[in-house]
Write an enzyme that holds these catalytic residues in place. Structure first.
Site, short mmCIF file in Angstrom:
data_model
loop_
_atom_site.label_atom_id
_atom_site.label_comp_id
_atom_site.label_asym_id
_atom_site.label_seq_id
_atom_site.Cartn_x
_atom_site.Cartn_y
_atom_site.Cartn_z
CB SER A 211 -0.96 -0.06 1.19
OG SER A 211 -2.00 0.87 1.06
CG HIS A 471 -5.49 -2.53 0.11
ND1 HIS A 471 -4.75 -2.27 -1.02
CD2 HIS A 471 -4.94 -1.75 1.09
CE1 HIS A 471 -3.81 -1.38 -0.74
NE2 HIS A 471 -3.90 -1.06 0.54
#
Length: 1457
Positions: A211, A471
């Site tokens: 990320s 994610h």
């Protein structure tokens, strides 16, 4: 193997974990010496840890908002490195409550983890940069247990400044920003300089991040000297080009920050910086909340910026795109990744409820899109004008959602938008730039394998929504994180290990090769503009195809060694040659050597012909394609890959097409019927080609798991024959036989041996004694001579059209393909269970009959006229019964009867041609279809479909064969298939209606190839409903629509047996067929002669919607069926009455019953109540999805009868039931009935284990493991062992009180205690019974015992004390046998006094059963609800006997109930 843009189907995200163990103070490896002095770590069992080691001076006071200074302090004592790293001061998204402040300002440390088990003296090193949007997160949020368990590298986690303390910037030299990135860089320098002291190899450092950590890794790599600090880098779900990374507008935010914390309006950034340094760090970080417009949006108000050139210690002075284009960046191998639903992290929070209005943020987004979208998607500061920003907002909404409103129904489209904009698009852009401007390897992969619980579920607090692969679902398999389930599935454990090995190998690789298991990723550098899509690499080497405008072709690719020389008349051998040069795959496939019907020059083709030809459309919207494999027709005698075109399929651009060339005629099918020359070589070629396709098609962009085999005529029959192999399902997922199947009389033939020796005689082999000699001679002859001999087997024209074809081979034949007649294969059930379609056209026989309208060039007479005199000679050849009749007399009788049946006494002529064509259609094509379908229905387990095509072409095979245009042939052979695979030699153009049909046919094949359930569909249908899993199609039942068997949960099989149900998560690529009635859940059914009924995979809902033009939506009634928690199903109760009234939508729920639904050991390991948990999950599904069917999600009433009524009551006792329904009705059953919540479950569970062969397990974990390993039917069949007689007790397995620590517990208190607590759902409730409800249980006593001839009620006189506790459910509620016997005696005395049980006293017995089992609990339940509840409670008693009911059924009509 090589992987080009590998799509790894697995899992991503971020948060916190740790571990500790006792340490041996004398262990020399615990003490490490650095330039600062000595430090002591911790022994954690299988690894050492050295945590919170400072690499920089504390960034406080005057060092706040400055580049970090290297840590310079000397330690006089041994530094304690046993404390977990502190979190850098942050406003943390995941801290609950309003105050999200967490961490400390003094936080710049590294933490090192070194495994013990290693065969190396030194270990490669993985540096880890955590994610968290540059705003939050920490080194401790990602664990290290998985990595340490594998023991392959040293892990170093870096802590760095975040949020305003790490990234506030005025855009000038005074407050340039990027302090967090500079921290990371200093930490990398520290690692390079010191890691050898910990056993790390400084020359083998890999930097990874996820990320914002992934973006940080990329930004670090964009420094030219990064290669001095690390050897390689991987950016997971984040890179420098993501729109949330390098931001504009920083100066405005910096001064706004100053204003918020009380700095007023400073004149310049130097003054602002001075003021900010004077404020408390907590004040500064708490100001973050003022930058959020709602929830945690934007999630990165402070992040990296482009600094001015004059900034001291500048980190980034150009936009990352410009840095890459300049080529001045770290030339090290780099991998960049994303997951298929990365945007779920950002989109999922929109499913939260808004604090303001009770609506979800997603619903509120409809009115706030223009305001919120720029913050959500990070273009607020990149657009110059408001108009430009609004236009972009409008455009992007239209692109993904169109004119729909944002809702849970189209959440997936919104999530896709977030994925594309925030993650996916930039990955492709960055990879492309690195390809063009980099010199070191660049890799990429996409991960797709959803976790059972991930960050989306955490953010939304909704576990029942399928978010896909979000994610972190990949990254947290490497570095564990609390947002996902700690227990990995078996597939995830394997992926985790492979990922960890991938990191270790990447760090050690001398040439920067990235591998995953056996897969070697392709280096994409230098292949940007120069990447040649025509080059494909397979195990044999590289091959080059051709660009045909709208598609690529790769033709004449060999799959077998040439079947020549000694390989003639042998099973094909896989092609093994390695190509040194690029193989030329641009040449059209040659026909296999044949005697061709449709050419003047009959001899065509070559013997060396075993190739496949592949056609791939150009379609930018997809990277991989379902695969259709074509087997051409031609009577097994002629034809070829080029006979069927590819233009129509390529025009649609949705499928990859593969055409197979295979041996034909005598070279492909000569057989002596023994093991020496068994035949079927052409079929064996096809099979080898299918294996080749399965293994190699992914290299061409095909989906090896989505292959459908289709064939026409002999190709259709071949398709069917391939399917009759048991392992065909490993090669294709579905099959379509168009106008040809294995049962057609011309397919599998007799008389092969005779024809084989006749062939030998014709080509000059003489009169040989055996097949070995024959084969040897035939191998010595020229192939053209052998094939030319075909003409000697033709009686006239090209009749019979299949002199050589498939045969039944002997069992001892090597590589035998078919050793039984196809009918016997199907009857045995030993064939591949894949969906199959079989078709014909209304005048298929026109192919064979039309040639009779041609003129005999010798006599000038048409063949049909000659047929009058030659019928008995020719008919057996025309219709293929020449070798199937035992005597000539049988043959002649059959010929005569056939002619009489179709023509009567008329002559063959043009006038009677249609009857002759009908005969040919029936015998050669039509009759076999219903026979084949019927056999597959009876013996198969997979879907079988059939259709008849009737739409005549203007010109087709009939006209070509007859050379006549004056005859109407109807819809002949090929009129359908040539709309799928064009044939310009037969049809130069197609009509507009055929154009529509062509497209629908091709879509049908595509959907069939992609279908998970093997559903066949043709065109659109008005019953299609769209839900988050995809589209589903129901049935029109006249006055109502039905959508049956819609799954709401994953199948509760395998490891999911005896577990709480998991929400159904599969996405349907095609329209899901919901026209099949729901199957009953596997059960021992009281009302069935065959007691064992149903299937274990059964968790579905069935929806019924009336047709009522006066309303667009309906209130919803949800039905829970009865059946004593042991049997019954959604289909047990009808829907016609409700649908007739047209006012309500009805939903029926199927749920687990009996031992599979309610076995319980009374502890957390096997807690039970799975059937109740199924109901609850189904209710959630209904609440979320019923609006898509036209139901009112806010007007749902739950109703149930008997066990369904008790279930309804138990569901109501959940506090949040009011969120799922607004009212409830319990008919003849409630939670206080004595048969509902039972005791003694643990004893019954272990007894169940003993019955099915689990022995005496020591604990419930072992018991559960064993029960999971047993066949479900065995477990359910064990129910009979719990029955004392007949079906008594009627509920041996039912609801239980679960322990408080049970996972997903449904009921942890007795229902009376729940009601007394007042903690249950406050919705209106109705509870009812009938005046003789007990007749259900009592009536079976009027049955006759088949062994003794006595009724059970008579036997009851002697067995009352034994049976009564089971009949009336107090067997486990009484503490002693004495208590039980006293209760039994008093009960009998109360209701019967001193009378005997008999038909005469039945009513008193029935009254007893009614009172105890149904009636007594009703006033008690009402009274408790009155006292403790706040919502209305209603009750009624029904007294109006039916003419016939369950009493008559159970008693066999002996007495009126």
């Amino acid at each position: 193997m090589n992987c080009v843009r590998l799509r790894l189907f697995f899992v991503l995200n971020c948060l916190w974990l740790g571990s500790s163990s006792g340490s041996d103070p004398d262990d020399p490896l615990l003490v490490v010496e650095l330039p600062q002095g000595k430090l002591r770590g911790r022994d954690n069992g299988n690894f050492y840890s050295y945590e919170s080691i400072p690499y920089a001076e504390p960034p406080i006071d005057d060092l706040r908002f400055e580049a970090p200074l290297a840590y310079a302090q000397k330690w006089l004592d041994t530094f304690d490195a046993t404390r977990p790293p502190v979190v850098c001061l942050q406003w943390d998204q995941f801290t609950p409550g309003d105050n999200k402040l967490a961490g400390e300002e003094d936080c710049l440390t590294v933490s090192i983890y070194r495994p013990k088990s290693s065969s190396r003296n030194g270990l490669p090193v993985v540096g880890h940069i955590h994610g968290g949007a540059f705003m939050f997160g920490a080194a401790a949020q990602n664990g290290h247990e998985n990595v340490m368990r594998e023991g392959k590298f040293i892990l170093v986690k870096i802590s760095y400044r975040l949020g305003p303390l790490g990234f506030a910037s005025t855009g000038d030299a005074d407050l340039p920003g990027n302090y967090g990135l500079k921290d990371q860089r200093l930490a990398l320098q520290w690692i390079k300089a010191n890691i050898a002291s910990f056993g790390g190899e400084p020359e083998n450092i890999l930097l990874v991040g996820h990320s914002a950590g992934g973006a940080s890794v990329h930004l670090q790599l964009l420094r030219e000297d990064f290669s001095q600090l690390a050897k390689a880098a991987i950016s997971f779900s984040g890179n420098a080009l993501d729109p949330c990374v390098v931001q504009q507008g920083g100066r405005g935010r910096a001064f706004e920050l100053g204003r918020i914390v009380g700095c007023g309006l400073p004149a310049d950034s130097a003054t602002l910086k001075k003021c900010l340094k004077s404020k408390t760090a907590s004040e500064i970080v708490s100001a973050v909340q003022s930058f959020l417009i709602f929830s945690y949006v934007p999630f990165a108000p402070f992040g990296p910026v482009v600094e001015p050139l004059d900034a001291p210690d500048a980190f980034l002075t150009q936009d990352p795109r410009d840095v890459i284009k300049s080529g001045k960046f770290g030339q090290v191998p780099w991998a960049v990744t994303y997951v298929t639903e990365d945007g779920g992290y950002n989109a999922a929070l929109l499913l939260e409820e808004s604090n303001k209005c009770g609506k979800t943020l997603l619903e509120e987004l409809n009115d706030r899109w223009s305001d919120w979208a720029p913050y959500l998607l990070f273009y607020r500061d990149s657009k110059k004008a408001i108009e430009e920003m609004d236009d972009y907002s409008r455009k992007i909404r239209q692109e993904y959602v169109g004119d729909q409103r944002f809702s849970s129904q189209n959440y997936w489209e919104l999530q896709m938008l977030f994925t594309d904009v925030l993650f996916k698009n930039s990955t492709q852009d960055s990879l492309d730039l690195h390809r063009k401007h980099g010199k070191s390897p660049a890799y990429a992969f996409v991960y797709d394998n959803p976790a059972d619980r991930g960050i989306a579920q955490v953010l939304t607090k909704r576990r029942h929504i399928n978010f896909g692969t979000v994610h972190g679902d990949d990254y947290f398999l490497i570095f564990e994180n609390v947002v996902r389930d700690p227990q990995l599935r078996p597939d995830e454990k394997s992926i985790s290990r492979n990922f960890i090995s991938m990191l270790a190998d990447f760090a050690l690789s001398d040439n920067g090769t990235l591998t995953y298991g056996e897969c070697v990723f392709q280096d994409n550098v230098g292949t940007g503009a120069e990447l040649d899509p025509l080059i494909v690499e397979i195990p044999n080497g590289k091959l080059r195809g051709r660009d045909n405008g709208n598609y690529f072709s790769y033709e004449s690719v060999p799959y077998a060694e040439p079947p020549i020389g000694e390989l003639r008349f042998e099973a094909p051998q896989p092609y093994s040659q390695e190509w040194r040069d690029v193989f030329d795959a641009t040449q059209p496939a040659v026909d296999c050597l044949q005697w061709k019907q449709f050419r003047n020059e009959k001899l065509q083709g070559e013997e060396d012909c075993l190739t496949v030809s592949i056609y791939r459309p150009k379609n930018k919207t997809r990277s991989s394609y379902p695969v259709v494999v074509l087997l051409h027709g031609g009577c097994f005698m002629f034809g070829g890959a080029a006979s069927y075109g590819q233009e129509y399929i390529m025009r649609e651009g949705k499928m990859l097409l593969v055409k197979i060339s295979y041996r034909l005629g005598p070279l492909g099918f000569t057989s002596t019927g023994d093991k020496n020359l068994p035949g079927n070589y052409g079929l064996k070629d096809q099979r080898l080609a299918l294996r080749w396709i399965k293994q190699n098609i992914a290299s061409f962009g095909g989906m090896p798991e989505n292959i459908v085999l289709i064939g026409h005529s002999a190709g259709g029959a071949s398709t069917h024959l391939q399917l009759l192999h048991e392992d065909f399902s490993q090669l294709a997922r579905a099959a379509i036989s168009v106008s040809g199947n294995a049962l057609d009389p011309w397919v599998v033939q007799q008389g092969g041996r005779r024809r084989a020796f006749e062939l030998g005689r014709i080509v000059g082999c003489g009169q040989l004694a055996d097949s070995v000699e024959l084969k040897k001679c035939l191998k010595s002859k020229p192939a053209r001579e052998i094939v030319s001999a075909v003409r000697s087997f033709l009686v006239f024209s090209y009749v019979p059209f299949t002199p050589f074809g498939p045969v039944v081979e002997p069992a001892d034949a090597p590589d035998a393909f078919l050793t039984q007649d196809p009918r016997d294969v199907i009857k045995s059930g030993k064939f591949s269970q894949v969906p199959w379609v079989v078709t014909y056209t209304t005048e298929d026989g026109g192919y064979n009959a039309a040639l009779l309208l041609k003129k005999n060039k010798t006599t000038g007479e048409t063949w049909i006229e000659t047929l009058n005199d030659r019928w008995f000679d020719w008919a057996p050849y025309l219709l293929f019964y020449r070798d199937s009749k035992k005597t000539i007399k049988d043959m002649d009788v059959f010929s005569r009867d056939l002619r009489q049946k179709y023509l009567g006494d008329r002559r063959f002529s043009v006038e009677s041609y249609w009857d002759l064509q009908r005969m040919f259609t029936d015998i050669l094509f039509k009759n076999s279809v219903p026979e084949a379908i019927d056999l597959h229905r009876k013996r198969g387990q997979s879907p079988v479909y059939s259709f008849v095509y009737d739409n005549p072409a203007v010109s087709g095979l009939g006209q070509v064969l007859s050379n006549r245009t004056d005859v109407f042939f109807g819809t002949v052979h090929g009129d359908d298939v040539f709309l799928m695979f064009d044939d310009v030699s037969l049809r130069t153009a197609i009509r507009p209606d055929e154009e529509v049909i062509s497209r629908k046919f091709i879509k049908m094949i595509e959907d069939f190839a992609l279908s998970d359930k093997g559903t066949l569909s043709f065109g659109e249908y008005p019953l299609v409903v769209d839900i988050p899993n995809g589209k589903l199609r129901g049935r029109d039942n006249g006055h109502y629509y039905s959508y049956e068997s819609v799954p709401y949960a994953e199948p509760p099989i395998g490891e999911l047996r005896f577990e709480a149900p998991q929400p159904y998560s599969k996405q349907w690529a095609d329209v899901f067929n919901v026209t099949q009635p729901p199957v009953a859940c596997l059960q021992w059914n009281q009302f069935s002669e065959e007691k064992l009924q149903g299937a274990e995979d059964c968790l579905t809902v069935s929806v019924y919607k009336p047709k009522n033009t006066t309303r667009s939506s309906y209130p919803v009634v949800v039905l829970l069926h009865g059946g004593a928690f042991m049997f019954g199903g959604a289909a047990s109760n009808g829907h016609e009455y409700i649908m007739r009234e047209g006012r309500l939508m009805l939903v029926k729920i199927s749920y687990r019953v009996g031992p599979l639904g309610f076995a319980s050991s009374g502890d957390k390991d096997l807690p039970g109540n799975y059937g109740l948990k199924d109901q609850r999950l189904a209710l959630r599904w209904i609440k979320e999805n019923i609006a898509s069917f036209g139901g009112m999600s806010d007007n749902i009433v739950l109703i149930g009868h008997s066990a369904g009524g008790a279930s309804t009551h138990l569901q109501l006792l959940h506090e949040d039931f009011s969120q799922l329904a607004r009212a409830a009705i319990s008919v003849s059953g409630n939670a206080l009935d004595p048969w509902v919540v039972q005791q003694g479950g643990r004893r019954r569970a272990f007894e169940l284990g003993r019955i099915v062969g689990c022995g005496q397990p020591t604990d419930s974990v072992e018991l559960k493991k064993c029960l999971k390993s047993k066949p479900a039917r065995e477990i359910v069949s064990a129910v009979r062992s719990f029955l004392v007689f007949s079906y008594v007790p009627f509920t041996p397995f039912g609801p239980v009180v679960e322990p408080a620590d049970a996972p997903d517990a449904f009921l942890t208190q007795d229902p009376r205690d729940v009601i007394n607590s007042g903690k249950f759902s406050q919705v209106p409730w109705v509870v009812t019974y009938t005046t003789e409800d007990g007749g259900y249980n009592a009536a079976l006593l009027l049955e006759e015992n088949k062994t003794t001839g006595e009724t059970w009620i008579e036997t009851l006189n002697n067995r009352w004390f034994d049976w009564a506790p089971y009949l009336l459910f107090y067997r486990d509620s009484k503490k002693t046998i004495k208590d039980m016997d006293v209760f039994s005696r008093d009960l009998r005395q109360k209701y019967l006094g001193d009378r005997r049980f008999s038909v005469e006293s039945y009513w008193d017995l029935q009254r007893m059963f009614t009172d105890i089992l149904f009636k007594n609990s009703v006033p008690e339940a009402i009274d408790l609800h009155r006292k403790r509840g706040q919502s209305p409670v209603y009750s009624f008693v029904y007294d109006n006997p039916a003419v016939s009911g369950v009493g008559q059924v159970l008693s066999t009509g002996m007495i009126s109930s």
